[in-house]
Write an enzyme that holds these catalytic residues in place. Structure first.
Site, PDB file in Angstrom:
ATOM      1  N   GLY A 124       0.831  -1.213   0.000  1.00  0.00           N
ATOM      2  CA  GLY A 124       0.000   0.000   0.000  1.00  0.00           C
ATOM      3  C   GLY A 124       0.854   1.247   0.000  1.00  0.00           C
ATOM      4  O   GLY A 124       2.068   1.186  -0.255  1.00  0.00           O
ATOM      5  N   ASN A 125       0.245   2.377   0.256  1.00  0.00           N
ATOM      6  CA  ASN A 125       0.995   3.633   0.319  1.00  0.00           C
ATOM      7  C   ASN A 125       0.395   4.522   1.401  1.00  0.00           C
ATOM      8  O   ASN A 125      -0.603   4.173   2.026  1.00  0.00           O
ATOM      9  CB  ASN A 125       1.014   4.326  -1.051  1.00  0.00           C
ATOM     10  CG  ASN A 125      -0.378   4.641  -1.537  1.00  0.00           C
ATOM     11  OD1 ASN A 125      -1.071   5.456  -0.952  1.00  0.00           O
ATOM     12  ND2 ASN A 125      -0.803   3.959  -2.593  1.00  0.00           N
ATOM     13  N   ARG A 126       1.015   5.677   1.624  1.00  0.00           N
ATOM     14  CA  ARG A 126       0.656   6.497   2.785  1.00  0.00           C
ATOM     15  C   ARG A 126      -0.489   7.484   2.525  1.00  0.00           C
ATOM     16  O   ARG A 126      -0.776   8.318   3.368  1.00  0.00           O
ATOM     17  CB  ARG A 126       1.898   7.285   3.246  1.00  0.00           C
ATOM     18  CG  ARG A 126       2.930   6.383   3.890  1.00  0.00           C
ATOM     19  CD  ARG A 126       4.245   7.104   4.074  1.00  0.00           C
ATOM     20  NE  ARG A 126       4.098   8.326   4.827  1.00  0.00           N
ATOM     21  CZ  ARG A 126       4.957   9.338   4.796  1.00  0.00           C
ATOM     22  NH1 ARG A 126       6.020   9.266   4.006  1.00  0.00           N
ATOM     23  NH2 ARG A 126       4.769  10.407   5.516  1.00  0.00           N
TER      24      ARG A 126
END
Ligand code: CTP
Length: 426
Positions: free
Chosen positions: A224-226
């Site tokens: 995933g990412n932030r």
């Protein structure tokens, strides 16, 4: 597309609130400045905080509220804030604060700020008639005026209790109008006519993608990412405010902020491929598409059907395959004429190119009508942090830029989208 509209940095306005009974009216004043596009910081005195709490100011301004001079690091921040402010407005200003400001006393952060501010200062006194008319107060006011402080005289009328006479805080709209004129040299009504945000997108369907995709490694793990999705939701909100019908395709948007876009249809999605399908299903009916989601470029080639165990080798190699580029797909295969497609580029810049170089290249490659280049770094980019944007066309022309809160930058983007449809109608 409206050409050449430039947005300079949002004016920084510090609103000092002192402990008068009218402190609550400052909340309306803050809203008026925020609505006009200012970056507002509120500095309440400790007594004012007993009347209106920090949460109210933080919700209205999206900035933390600091009050104590003992918070050393924050004191430095507020000295900087005072120096960088384009305008300081003290409303309501009590007799006590007025007297201390005249004497140069600095026993709270607001008074510190007044001592360092280089910009115009406006004070709107509010107090009992006798206090206002007392020679001490009148002398303090005269000295402050002689130093260049703009005083908005109190209105007459019913005060607390049975008293009446001059001393009431003028209406927030009046304080705002006079302060705005001091700040910009322009009466706010003229500005409102020029850049009216009233329902300029009425009847338009806009699709907004927000958040960050999750690419499954197995049933419990993902890549995933932030991204929190805040920027996408702020854009959705700014579009709703202009009367658009908004659908948000929300990829793992933080739950506590979905209310930002209340009034929009929110459709949860997870992976890049889910998002692609959801966009394709709706793009034909959309007048505009805002691709603010952080879409994973790659996904695990073969996600495992069951939770993966360690195999004792001390490493794991995961093969990744590229995801479809949704933005490029919808830009290159237009489903509807006149449709506006807005892409985003989160860039850090590096030794080979600046943030703008990479953004321009991406605008050309992806073919979006507008590309919002968002500088990301340690202190800018993700979450509720200051944001810097530059908006370019595929030809690389910069049509707007700004820096400030995500809500303010969302207002700029929604304004450009509204401009597009207004220009198209004419
Ligand atoms: N985007 C997309 N589909 C993808 C990847 C990105 O639609 N598979 C969209 C994003 O929503 C955003 C824009 O493309 O509007 C730019 O995303 P970014 O991650 O900055 O670009 P990349 O294509 O990943 O380019 P690069 O990795 O070379 O910087």
């Amino acid at each position: 597309m409206a050409a050449g509209r430039k947005v300079e940095h949002a004016p920084r306005v510090v609103i000092g609130v002192t402990g008068g009974i009218a402190a609550y009216k400052a909340a309306y004043l803050v809203r008026l400045f925020v609505k006009a596009g200012a970056d507002v910081h509120v500095i309440p005195t400790p007594t004012a905080l007993e009347m209106v709490g920090a949460t109210t100011w933080e919700a209205l301004t999206h900035h933390p509220v600091l009050v104590r001079t003992s918070e050393h690091a924050d004191e430095v921040a507020h000295v900087r804030l005072g120096k960088e402010a384009d305008l300081v407005v003290v409303a309501p200003a009590t007799a006590n604060t007025i007297a201390k400001a005249r004497a140069g006393i600095a026993d709270n952060l607001l008074l510190n700020t007044l001592l360092v501010a280089q910009c115009p200062v406006v004070m709107a006194p509010a107090m009992h008639t006798q206090m206002w008319e007392h020679p001490a107060t009148q002398e303090n006011i005269a000295v402050l005026q002689a130093r260049g402080v703009h005083i908005i005289p109190p209105a007459s009328g019913q005060l607390t209790g049975a008293d009446s006479g001059p001393g009431r805080l003028p209406e927030p709209e009046d304080i705002f109008a006079q302060s705005w004129e001091i700040l910009t040299g322009e009466h706010p009504d003229a500005r409102a006519e020029q850049h009216s945000t009233e329902h300029t997108l009425r009847g338009r369907n806009i699709l907004v993608t927000a958040g960050g995709t999750h690419e499954a490694l197995d049933p419990v793990r993902f890549i995933g990412n932030r991204s929190s999705g805040r920027f996408g939701l702020e854009i959705a909100r700014a579009l709703l405010e202009r009367g658009a019908r908004v659908t948000v395709l929300a990829a793992h948007v933080a739950r506590d902020i979905t209310a930002l876009a209340s009034g929009a249809e929110i459709v949860p999605v997870s992976s890049a491929r889910d998002l692609h399908q959801a966009v394709l299903a709706r793009v034909k009916n959309a007048d505009g598409v805002v691709m603010s989601a952080a879409v994973a470029d790659f996904r695990p080639a073969e996600p495992a059907a069951s939770k993966q165990k360690k195999d004792g080798s001390g490493k794991r190699v995961v093969e990744l395959v590229e995801n479809p580029d949704i933005l490029a797909d919808i830009s290159h295969r237009r489903r509807r004429s006149g449709q506006l497609i807005v892409g985003f580029a989160a860039e850090t810049g590096d030794a080979n190119g600046s943030v703008l170089d990479y953004g321009r290249e991406k605008a050309r490659r992806k073919g979006a009508d507008l590309l919002v280049i968002n500088r990301v770094g340690e202190k800018t980019g993700f979450g509720e942090v200051p944001t810097e944007i530059t908006v370019v066309t595929p030809a690389g022309e910069v049509i707007a830029s700004g820096a400030g809160s995500k809500a303010q930058m969302a207002g700029i983007i929604a304004g450009l989208i509204a401009d597009h449809f207004t220009t198209e109608r004419v």
